[in-house]
Structures are given as C-alpha cells and as structure tokens.
Write a protein that holds these residues in place. Structure first.
Motif, PDB file in Angstrom:
ATOM      1  N   GLU A   1      -3.540  15.657  -2.696  1.00 44.58           N
ATOM      2  CA  GLU A   1      -2.584  16.352  -0.849  1.00 44.58           C
ATOM      3  C   GLU A   1      -3.186  15.863   0.528  1.00 44.58           C
ATOM      4  O   GLU A   1      -2.343  15.636   1.206  1.00 44.58           O
ATOM      5  N   CYS A   2      -4.399  15.469   0.100  1.00 42.63           N
ATOM      6  CA  CYS A   2      -4.949  15.275   1.487  1.00 42.63           C
ATOM      7  C   CYS A   2      -5.068  13.530   2.063  1.00 42.63           C
ATOM      8  O   CYS A   2      -5.072  12.925   3.313  1.00 42.63           O
ATOM      9  N   VAL A   3      -4.688  12.796   0.786  1.00 35.29           N
ATOM     10  CA  VAL A   3      -4.523  11.580   1.083  1.00 35.29           C
ATOM     11  C   VAL A   3      -2.792  11.382   1.109  1.00 35.29           C
ATOM     12  O   VAL A   3      -2.452   9.494   1.138  1.00 35.29           O
ATOM     13  N   ARG A   4      -2.032  11.987   0.919  1.00 37.08           N
ATOM     14  CA  ARG A   4      -0.596  12.149   0.992  1.00 37.08           C
ATOM     15  C   ARG A   4       0.606  10.477   1.737  1.00 37.08           C
ATOM     16  O   ARG A   4       0.623   9.807   1.209  1.00 37.08           O
ATOM     17  N   ASN A   5      -0.443  10.778   2.928  1.00 33.03           N
ATOM     18  CA  ASN A   5       0.225   9.725   4.267  1.00 33.03           C
ATOM     19  C   ASN A   5      -0.821   8.130   4.132  1.00 33.03           C
ATOM     20  O   ASN A   5      -0.162   7.523   4.675  1.00 33.03           O
ATOM     21  N   CYS A   6      -1.687   8.334   3.498  1.00 31.70           N
ATOM     22  CA  CYS A   6      -2.086   6.932   3.280  1.00 31.70           C
ATOM     23  C   CYS A   6      -1.802   6.012   2.612  1.00 31.70           C
ATOM     24  O   CYS A   6      -1.119   6.780   2.309  1.00 31.70           O
ATOM     25  N   HIS A   7      -2.276   4.664   3.345  1.00 34.74           N
ATOM     26  CA  HIS A   7      -1.569   3.537   2.392  1.00 34.74           C
ATOM     27  C   HIS A   7      -1.686   3.050   1.047  1.00 34.74           C
ATOM     28  O   HIS A   7      -2.580   3.440   1.016  1.00 34.74           O
ATOM     29  N   VAL A   8      -0.605   2.704   0.167  1.00 26.86           N
ATOM     30  CA  VAL A   8      -1.026   3.078  -1.743  1.00 26.86           C
ATOM     31  C   VAL A   8      -2.775   1.943  -1.410  1.00 26.86           C
ATOM     32  O   VAL A   8      -3.226   1.911  -2.240  1.00 26.86           O
ATOM     33  N   ASP A   9      -2.558   0.397  -0.276  1.00 22.86           N
ATOM     34  CA  ASP A   9      -3.722  -0.430  -0.902  1.00 22.86           C
ATOM     35  C   ASP A   9      -4.912   0.380  -0.364  1.00 22.86           C
ATOM     36  O   ASP A   9      -5.826  -0.066  -0.333  1.00 22.86           O
ATOM     37  N   THR A  10      -5.307   1.421   0.414  1.00 23.53           N
ATOM     38  CA  THR A  10      -6.057   2.067   1.020  1.00 23.53           C
ATOM     39  C   THR A  10      -7.337   3.138  -0.679  1.00 23.53           C
ATOM     40  O   THR A  10      -8.258   3.651   0.275  1.00 23.53           O
ATOM     41  N   PHE A  11      -6.505   2.872  -1.479  1.00 22.54           N
ATOM     42  CA  PHE A  11      -7.280   4.749  -2.235  1.00 22.54           C
ATOM     43  C   PHE A  11      -6.491   4.313  -3.693  1.00 22.54           C
ATOM     44  O   PHE A  11      -5.752   4.184  -3.511  1.00 22.54           O
ATOM     45  N   GLU A  12      -7.911   4.351  -4.336  1.00 21.29           N
ATOM     46  CA  GLU A  12      -6.744   5.140  -5.779  1.00 21.29           C
ATOM     47  C   GLU A  12      -8.055   6.201  -6.198  1.00 21.29           C
ATOM     48  O   GLU A  12      -9.783   6.086  -5.926  1.00 21.29           O
TER      49      GLU A  12
END
Ligand SMILES: NC(=O)c1ccc[n+]([C@@H]2O[C@H](COP(=O)([O-])OP(=O)(O)OC[C@H]3O[C@@H](n4cnc5c(N)ncnc54)[C@H](OP(=O)(O)O)[C@@H]3O)[C@@H](O)[C@H]2O)c1
Length: 304
Positions: free
Chosen positions: A58-69
């Motif tokens: 929920e907190c990273v909803r707006n982050c770019h997909v490349d930055t997070f897993e």
C-alpha cells in the motif's frame, strides 16, 4: 528537459536488500528508498511472513516497478537466506541492511531458554547468517555497505533488558571486528544506534506484565522494581521516542556518505550515559547513574 532526467535512467541503481520489512524501520526505509525521486535504488524488501506484505504494498503503490520487490526471507532460516540470493535479478547487493530484530523485557528469572534463544537467533545469528550470505559477493566486487539496526541497548546495559542488550552487545562486537578487516575490501559497516522509536517494537517484544502469573516466582522486590521500570519506560517513550522518518535520515547518510561512520546515533538523549560508561572504565559509575536515572528519576549531570 530530456537531458535533465536522462541520468536517472543511465545511472546504475544501487541494489539495497533490507531484512524485517513487514513493519517499523524496515518498512519505512524500504518505502523511502523505493520512492526516491531520482530512482537511484532498487530495493529488495524482505520479510519472513509474506502474508504481512499488504501494508508495505500500500505504501509503495505509486513507486516505479523497477525500484521495488518484496521477497520472503526468515533470517533464522539459512535455506531461506540462501534462497533469497538466487532471486536477486541484478546478482549483487550493494547495500545490505540487517534490520530484523526482536526485544525481550522482564526479570531474567522469567525467561525460558527457548525465548532467550529466539532473541539470539534473530538478533545475532540472523544478522551473522545474512552478512555471511552476502559478504562473498561484496568482497569479490571490492565494494559494499552493511548497515545494522543496532540500539543504545547494544552499547549500555538497560535494566530488565538483559538478554536483548546481550544480543545487541554481541552484534556491536561482531560489526566492530568485521569493520576492521572489511576496510581492505572497501566494504563499510555502519551501526545505527537507535534510542526508542515509535514503531510496533514495544508491542512485538516478549514481555511480562507485573500481574502475570510467571512473575509470581520472582521475589517481591524484583517485581516492584520491574513495575517501576515499566513506568519509567512509558515516560521515556512518551518524552523522547523518535518518529521513524526522523531516524531514517541516519540510514540514508550511512548509504550515501563517501566515508560512512561505524556508528550513527539517532538521538543525543542517551549520550551522557554512553560517555560516562566509556570514560569510567571501572563501570561502577555507569551502574550507579543508570540506577538513579531509572529508579529515582534522577538525570545525569549532563541531562539536567
Ligand atoms: N523501535 C525501537 O524502539 C528500537 C530501538 C532500538 C533498536 N531497534 C531495532 O530496530 C530494528 C527494527 O525494529 P522496529 O522498531 O522496526 O520493530 P518492529 O516494527 O517490531 O520490526 C521488527 C521487524 O523484524 C522482523 N523479524 C522478526 N523476526 C524475524 C525473522 N526471524 N526473520 C525476518 N524478520 C524478522 C519483524 O517481522 P514480523 O512482523 O514477521 O515479526 C519485523 O518486520 C530491530 O533490530 C530493533 O532491535 C528498535
């Protein structure tokens, strides 16, 4: 305009792996790095129980997909730690954040062997296993950062936190020793010395209520001291607990500084006691001062 943003895509992202991201500091740090406006980081946020991932997602909803897993990783399970390495697409971790940890509070006589062992399994051996797994890659590449969520309780004894402090003291010894050799490999070790932080840590820690049956086996003086300590703890948390956002700046500094320090103190509040401990090698002065601070509400000279 395009040139202005071009560096975001050309620059290789720093690969950061963080343990214990289901809540608190780990979750906060994962969100902070994943939402970096210049997208400088690729964050692998790990947690032992993936059923807890919704809050982070929920907190990273707006982050770019490349930055997070998000990856599953239980620091007490070596198979789980080693399996995680295989899942890192970039096949390298530039910054390892050993954050997973649990607390334990109460008179020593109350703790079962299993409970105490779990504290060491997570706080110490979990940290060791995680470092062991990622260190060979860092050594091979001759670069890396290892950042540890330590504690003021890793530097000075705190009443009724004996086993927790013992585990964090051990982490301090581990990292201070490692840091000396790792200089040769351009690998920097940093300990973040947190005081009280407003996370779920206090709710998650193993503790005993003074009215708990287990405490009946403890003498009445200890029970009453423990009740006083709990009151002191409540006051300290109310007065000096820091927000997660505030302390995350220290993690960022340890990640970004050209020459990071071995220790970062998130608060100056406990510094007078830390200094007293370090300056009076015999140790009795510290024991007296801490006793006064907790049980008679007397602050050290510097605190006044
Ligand atoms: N908050 C404070 O006042 C404070 C003060 C000084 C130092 N610290 C240190 O800061 C670190 C983070 O604590 P926090 O305040 O963010 O508390 P927290 O919200 O309770 O977070 C602790 C994290 O560690 C995870 N964890 C526990 N056992 C694990 C295991 N076997 N494998 C992987 N992860 C595991 C927890 O996962 P689950 O949700 O699955 O349990 C949780 O994600 C800890 O090392 C703690 O000692 C905290």
């Amino acid at each position: 305009m395009y040139l202005r943003y071009a560096h975001m895509f050309l620059m290789e992202k720093k690969v950061v792996l963080i343990t214990g991201c289901s809540s608190g500091i780990g979750l906060g740090l994962a969100v902070l790095l994943a939402s970096d406006t210049c997208q400088r980081f690729k964050v692998y946020a790990t947690m032992r129980d993936l059923s807890k991932k919704e809050r982070l997602l929920e907190c990273v909803r707006n982050c770019h997909v490349d930055t997070f897993e998000i990856l599953q990783m239980d620091v007490t399970d070596q198979h789980s730690v080693l399996a995680t390495i295989e899942k890192i697409k970039e096949q390298r971790v530039d910054v390892l954040v050993c954050n997973a940890g649990v607390g334990l509070m109460g008179p020593l006589e109350c703790h079962t062997y299993e409970t105490m062992k779990n504290i060491f399994d997570v706080n110490l051996f979990g940290t060791i296993s995680t470092i062991q797994a990622f260190l060979p890659g860092m050594k091979q590449r001759k670069t890396g950062r290892i950042i540890i969520s330590s504690s003021v309780g890793g530097l000075q004894g705190i009443p009724f936190n004996d086993v927790y402090c013992a585990s964090k003291f051990a982490v301090e010894g581990l990292c201070e020793s490692l840091a000396i050799v790792l200089q040769h490999f351009n690998i920097h070790v940093s300990l973040i010395e947190c005081g009280p932080v407003s996370t779920n840590f206090m709710n998650n820690l193993h503790t005993w209520d003074p009215s708990d049956g287990c405490l009946q086996c403890v003498d009445s003086d200890t029970r009453s001291l423990y009740a006083q300590y709990l009151q002191h703890c409540k006051t300290i948390f109310q007065d000096v607990a820091q927000d997660t956002d505030e302390i995350l700046q220290m993690y960022l500094e340890a990640i970004e500084a050209p020459l990071p320090s071995l220790r970062y103190f998130t608060t100056q509040f406990f510094m007078p006691l830390t200094k007293l401990k370090l300056s009076c090698a015999g140790g009795s002065e510290y024991v007296q001062a801490m006793h006064k601070f907790v049980f008679s509400g007397t602050k050290t000279e510097e605190h006044q």
